[in-house]
Every structure is written in C-alpha cells, then in structure tokens.
Scaffold this motif. Structure first.
Motif, PDB file in Angstrom:
ATOM      1  N   ASN A 363       0.803  -1.233   0.000  1.00 11.17           N
ATOM      2  CA  ASN A 363       0.000   0.000   0.000  1.00 11.17           C
ATOM      3  C   ASN A 363       0.831   1.276   0.000  1.00 11.17           C
ATOM      4  OD1 ASN A 363      -2.444  -1.257  -0.151  1.00 11.17           O
ATOM      5  ND2 ASN A 363      -2.709  -1.359   2.068  1.00 11.17           N
ATOM      6  N   VAL A 364       1.992   1.239  -0.634  1.00 14.98           N
ATOM      7  CA  VAL A 364       2.785   2.454  -0.761  1.00 14.98           C
ATOM      8  C   VAL A 364       2.159   3.323  -1.859  1.00 14.98           C
ATOM      9  CG1 VAL A 364       5.023   3.382  -1.424  1.00 14.98           C
ATOM     10  CG2 VAL A 364       4.899   1.343   0.000  1.00 14.98           C
ATOM     11  N   GLY A 365       1.955   4.600  -1.569  1.00 21.36           N
ATOM     12  CA  GLY A 365       1.309   5.487  -2.534  1.00 21.36           C
ATOM     13  C   GLY A 365       2.198   5.735  -3.753  1.00 21.36           C
ATOM     14  N   TYR A 366       1.540   5.916  -4.908  1.00 24.72           N
ATOM     15  CA  TYR A 366       2.300   6.161  -6.153  1.00 24.72           C
ATOM     16  C   TYR A 366       3.224   7.357  -6.022  1.00 24.72           C
ATOM     17  CZ  TYR A 366      -0.655   2.978  -8.850  1.00 24.72           C
ATOM     18  OH  TYR A 366      -1.287   1.877  -9.347  1.00 24.72           O
ATOM     19  N   GLU A 367       2.786   8.376  -5.255  1.00 29.86           N
ATOM     20  CA  GLU A 367       3.555   9.620  -5.237  1.00 29.86           C
ATOM     21  C   GLU A 367       4.929   9.426  -4.598  1.00 29.86           C
ATOM     22  OE1 GLU A 367       0.826   9.005  -3.589  1.00 29.86           O
ATOM     23  OE2 GLU A 367       1.179   9.404  -1.463  1.00 29.86           O
TER      24      GLU A 367
ATOM     25  N   GLY B  93      -2.173   6.142  -1.318  1.00 28.91           N
ATOM     26  CA  GLY B  93      -1.992   7.033  -0.177  1.00 28.91           C
ATOM     27  C   GLY B  93      -1.478   6.301   1.045  1.00 28.91           C
ATOM     28  N   ARG B  95      -0.625   4.038   4.103  1.00 35.39           N
ATOM     29  CA  ARG B  95      -0.725   2.614   4.345  1.00 35.39           C
ATOM     30  C   ARG B  95      -1.609   2.369   5.551  1.00 35.39           C
ATOM     31  NH1 ARG B  95       2.743  -0.855   4.542  1.00 35.39           N
ATOM     32  NH2 ARG B  95       3.205  -0.531   6.723  1.00 35.39           N
TER      33      ARG B  95
END
Lengths: 465, 99
Positions: A363-367, B93, B95
């Motif tokens: 779940n690491v954000g793309y940004e 976003g 985690r």
C-alpha cells in the motif's frame, strides 16, 4: 447439425476480436489495465462459446473437451492465485510455453488428418501447419529454458556451447528445410522432425541469454506465440485466430523492443551477444576486496538526521518479502519529517515494474515511487541512499565500463548522493554477475543480512535516535 | 478465405497491434506481456476445432492434450494478470495496518 449458423458464429468471432483489441489497448494504460484484462477474458469466453456451439463433434469428443477444459481451469486457477510475486515471471513463461506447445500439437493433428484424408500437397495449408509446429515447438522449449533460468534450477549466466554459432545455424537451416518438406509433402513424420529440430533451436536461442535479459526473451517468445497462432488459424481456417495471433505478434514485438530500450540493450545484442564472445565478463564469485560494514544503528542515525533519503529496492527486497517492513521504515522517516522516497528503476527485480507491484502490495502510494529519470537530478541534494537488495541498477559500470554486460543501461545515480548504504546478504554480485565499484567507494557502507531482518533492526534503532 | 484476403487481414491487424501498445509506461510492461500471453490461450478454439471431428484415438489424445495446455494458458494467464493488476489498483496514499 450445430446450434449456431455460420454467419452468427463469424459475428461472434468478430466481437471476440474487438474484445482482444480493446483489451490490449486497456492493458497499456494504468487506469484501464484491469478492466482491459477482464475484457480480454470476456472475449476468450465468447470465442469458446462460439466454437462449442458451431462445431460438429464426433463421438464423445464434446464431453472430452468440456471435461478437459474444466480440468485445465481447476489446475491453473490455484497456481495463478497462489504464486509468489517473485515467481510471476516464471509462471508467465510457463503459460506462454504451453500455449506454444498447444499450437504445435494442433499442427501435428492437422497434418495427420490431411494424410488420412489424402489432401496432402496443398502448399499453403502445409506452410501454415509447418509454421505452427516449428514456432510452437521453439516457443515451448525456449520458454521452459527461461523458466529453469529464472527459477534458479540452472545457471542464470549465459551458456555458450562449444560450436554454438554452427549448431545454431544448423538448427535454423534444419527447421526451415524441414518445414519446406512438410509444406511440399505433408508427411507427418517430417512434422515430427520439425518439432524436434525447432525445439533444439529454442534451447540454442535461449541458453546464451544471461541474467537480467531473460524477461526480455520471455516477451520475445510471447510474440513468437502469436506467429504460431497465425499458423494454427490458417491451418484450421479460423479468422479469430489469425487476428488474435497477429495482434499478439505485433504487440509483443513492440513490447519486447520497448523493454530492451528501457534497459539500454538491443534485442540482437541480448540474443547473440554471448555468441559473438562479447560482454560476458564478470564472475559469480564473492569478491574478497574489503568493504566497510555498518550496524543497524549506524544506518538509523544516518537516516534519522537526514533531510532527504532515497530507498532503492531490488530483487533482494522481493526475495526477503520485506515490502511491508521497508514501507514501515519509510513511513516512520516521513513522520520524523525526513523527505524519504523510493527510487524505482524500471527493470529492478526480475521483471519490469516488479518493484511497483511489490510496493503496491504494501500500500505504498504512487507519489512516493519516483522513477529513475526523475530521481537522478535530485541525487546530489540527497543525503542518504539505501540500496535494499539491489545491485546492477546502481552499478556505475553501466556508464563507465564498455565491456560490462550492462553497459548503456540507465542506472539510478546513487553514487551522486552524500552517503550510500547497501543492505545485502553477501558480497555476491548482482544478476548480471559483475562487480559493483560503488560497494568499495569511500561513501559506501554495507549492512549484511536478510533485508527483512536488517530493515526491522534499523526501524527499531530509529526509535532510539 | 483466399490468400490475398488473409494477407490483408494480417497486415491490418499487425498495424493495430503495434499501435495500441506504442506508448506504454515501463511499469505496465509485465502485466501487458502477461495479458497478451493470456489472449494467446485462445489457441484453445483451434485445438477444439482440430480434434472435434476425429475418431482416431491417437488424435483424440493429442487433441485433448492440446485443449488442456491451451486452457491452462488461457485461464491461468488471465488470473495471474488480474492478480498483478490488483496489486497496482489498491487504494493509494497512506498505508493501513497489515492484513
């Protein structure tokens, strides 16, 4: 009698072909990729329904087909659902190979039927069948060799047999000559000869390919499956197979070229570089040159008081299944106000996009995932680079050593940062099998150990600094 | 279908295939390879067509094997591609907790 009249079946195949085009187009864009894949599956389901309803089956063949399809689904779904993320490229290679194998078998069946029916000598049909057998067999055997290489059941280094160029040339000529005899005479045993010789060609084609180039060859073999399917479609007179095979061949070729370009390699260099005797320098031996080693506390202090940190993940992160641990560490740094991001090399790991998939799982954000081209200009103002289980993608030899196998590949410029930590299990070189001078640089320290354990230790130490 | 019609079809389909993947980000290279590979499992319909009318036991066996291999390619290919893409499309976003 069949349930579907021919024009309805033809219309069904047209819809399926449209589904495949929309599917490939969808897969090429992040927003629509998943939907694209589902549309492709829907097209395949439609095509299957059409063939079942528009074909006359002899004897118990319909029941056999239905049971076999059910069995194939029962076998493949659990495998595809459970495969570890690190093993996905091998699985794609196997799937692709057996698809080629199916095309080769269909060619042999058609050849036998033509012999039984006494319609041998149709050169067009013979050429189509020979193409299906030859390319299908080459794809099957070549894919199996890539599987063995990626699975680690044989060496990932380029293997050059004695007299390889001569053997290779003989196999090419043998395959073409055998295919010509099949086209001219339609004899089944010549079909078997083509099957065997083309299989040998598949081995000879893939053996000299080493290390990080293997995924590109899987992509190339994916494209050749398309050619085999064209042969099949021609032989069984099916328009959908002609269209699907051509789409796959063309899209697969473009994709192969794009992947090779991403690594700064040429396809012919990948396939024939080792045969020409170039660019296999290097060894898999652990070097005994001294490196400076670090403790988890050293790394934690450097990270905790840095302004900007770039984490460069590689295959080692995937092997250690450390994606959640590294994400927790980066989160902790960001909560401390450190500008911590990931520097993503497009071909880090064993397949392009491997790191994106792996970190997305955590779940690491793309940004936070910064591509090599964007992260490199920020390197001089970066205080610390942490290289987790990567090697070749930060190896300066790609810029400085023309004899290196990775020469010309774009790299992440870790060298330009203030300080570099490598998290490594041992001093063994990376997949390409070449020394990394960055390891011996004055600004580099190495934290030995499993990436998951090391990252957890650094995270724990960070709480105390 | 005559040879010229076939050739026309192949050339046009080839242009379409090359065009639809002409600008693809490297992040999607592997799912795209896997997805096109899954589509190649449609060779299944060729396997069914080839074995449908025969009563020769050897050909039925070969055909059954071809149907089995093609089905594994087709079904497994789409499922593994979906799994790869599922990982991309998780909520972005922050985690959350580990599952």
């Amino acid at each position: 009698m069949t349930l579907l009249p021919t024009p309805v079946a033809a219309f069904g195949y047209l819809l399926a072909a449209i589904c495949f085009i929309v599917a490939i187009k969808g897969l090429a864009s992040p927003r629509t990729a998943r939907r694209g894949n589902l549309i492709g599956a829907a097209g395949a389901a439609l095509a299957l329904a059409v063939v079942l309803l528009s074909t006359e089956f002899a004897g118990a063949n319909l029941a056999i087909v239905l049971v076999t399809i059910a069995a194939g689904a029962v076998v493949s779904v659990p495998v595809a659902r459970r495969v570890a993320i690190t093993d996905m490229p091998q699985l794609v290679a196997i799937f692709n190979g057996i698809g080629g194998g199916a095309a080769a078998l269909i060619g042999l069946i058609e050849l036998t039927q033509h012999e039984v029916l006494g319609v041998q000598g149709d050169a067009m049909a013979g050429t189509a069948i020979a193409t299906g057998i030859a390319i299908g067999s080459l794809t099957l055997v070549g894919s199996l060799v890539t599987f063995l290489k990626l699975q680690g059941w044989m060496t990932a280094r380029p293997v050059v047999l004695p007299g390889a160029p001569v053997l290779f040339g003989a196999a090419v000529i043998g395959t073409i000559a055998g295919a010509a005899v099949v086209a001219a005479t339609g004899q089944v045993w010549w079909g078997v000869v083509v099957l065997v010789v083309a299989g040998a060609l598949g081995v000879l084609l893939v053996l000299p390919v080493g290390g990080a180039d293997v995924p590109i060859v899987i992509s190339l073999l994916n494209a050749t499956t398309g050619l085999a399917i064209i042969g099949t479609g021609w032989a069984v007179d099916n328009v959908l197979l002609l269209v699907a095979g051509t789409l796959i061949g063309a899209a697969g070729t473009m994709l192969t070229l794009a992947m090779a370009r991403g690594m700064g390699r040429s396809v012919s260099g990948i396939l024939f570089g080792a045969l020409r005797g170039s660019s296999t320098a290097g060894s898999t031996q652990a070097s005994d040159r001294p490196v400076r080693s670090a403790t988890p506390e050293d790394v934690a202090v450097a990270l905790g008081y840095a302004r900007r940190v770039v984490v460069v993940p590689g295959y080692g992160l995937a092997v250690a299944q450390a994606q959640h641990v590294v994400a927790e560490l980066v989160d902790a740094l960001r909560e401390r106000g450190v500008d911590a991001v990931y520097g993503i090399h497009p071909v880090a790991g064993r397949m392009p996009g491997h790191m994106n998939v792996l970190l997305a799982e955590a779940n690491v954000g793309y940004e936070l995932l910064v591509e090599a081209g964007e992260v490199n200009p920020t390197m001089p103002s970066t205080d610390v680079v942490v290289v987790v289980g990567a090697n070749d993608v930060v190896n300066p030899a790609a810029r400085t050593e023309p004899s290196a196998p990775i020469y010309g590949m774009p790299i992440i410029d870790a060298e330009a940062a203030g300080q570099v930590f490598f998290l490594k299990r041992s001093m063994r070189p990376g997949f390409a099998g070449i020394e990394n001078e960055l390891l011996y640089s004055a600004k580099t320290q190495v934290l030995f150990g499993d990436a998951k354990d090391s990252l957890a230790a650094v995270h724990a130490a960070l709480k105390t600094v | 279908m005559d040879a010229m019609t076939t050739l026309t079809l192949l050339v046009l389909a080839g242009f379409v295939g090359a065009e639809v993947v002409s600008k693809v980000t490297s992040r999607l290279h592997t799912p795209l390879m896997s997805g096109t590979n899954a589509i190649s499992g449609v060779v299944l319909i060729g396997a069914i067509a080839a074995m449908a009318g025969t009563t020769n036991p050897l050909l039925v066996v070969l055909g059954t094997l071809a149907v089995l291999l093609a089905t594994i390619n087709l079904v497994g290919g789409f499922v593994v591609t979906d799994r790869m893409l599922e990982m991309f499309s998780r909520p972005q976003g922050r985690r959350g907790g580990d599952e």
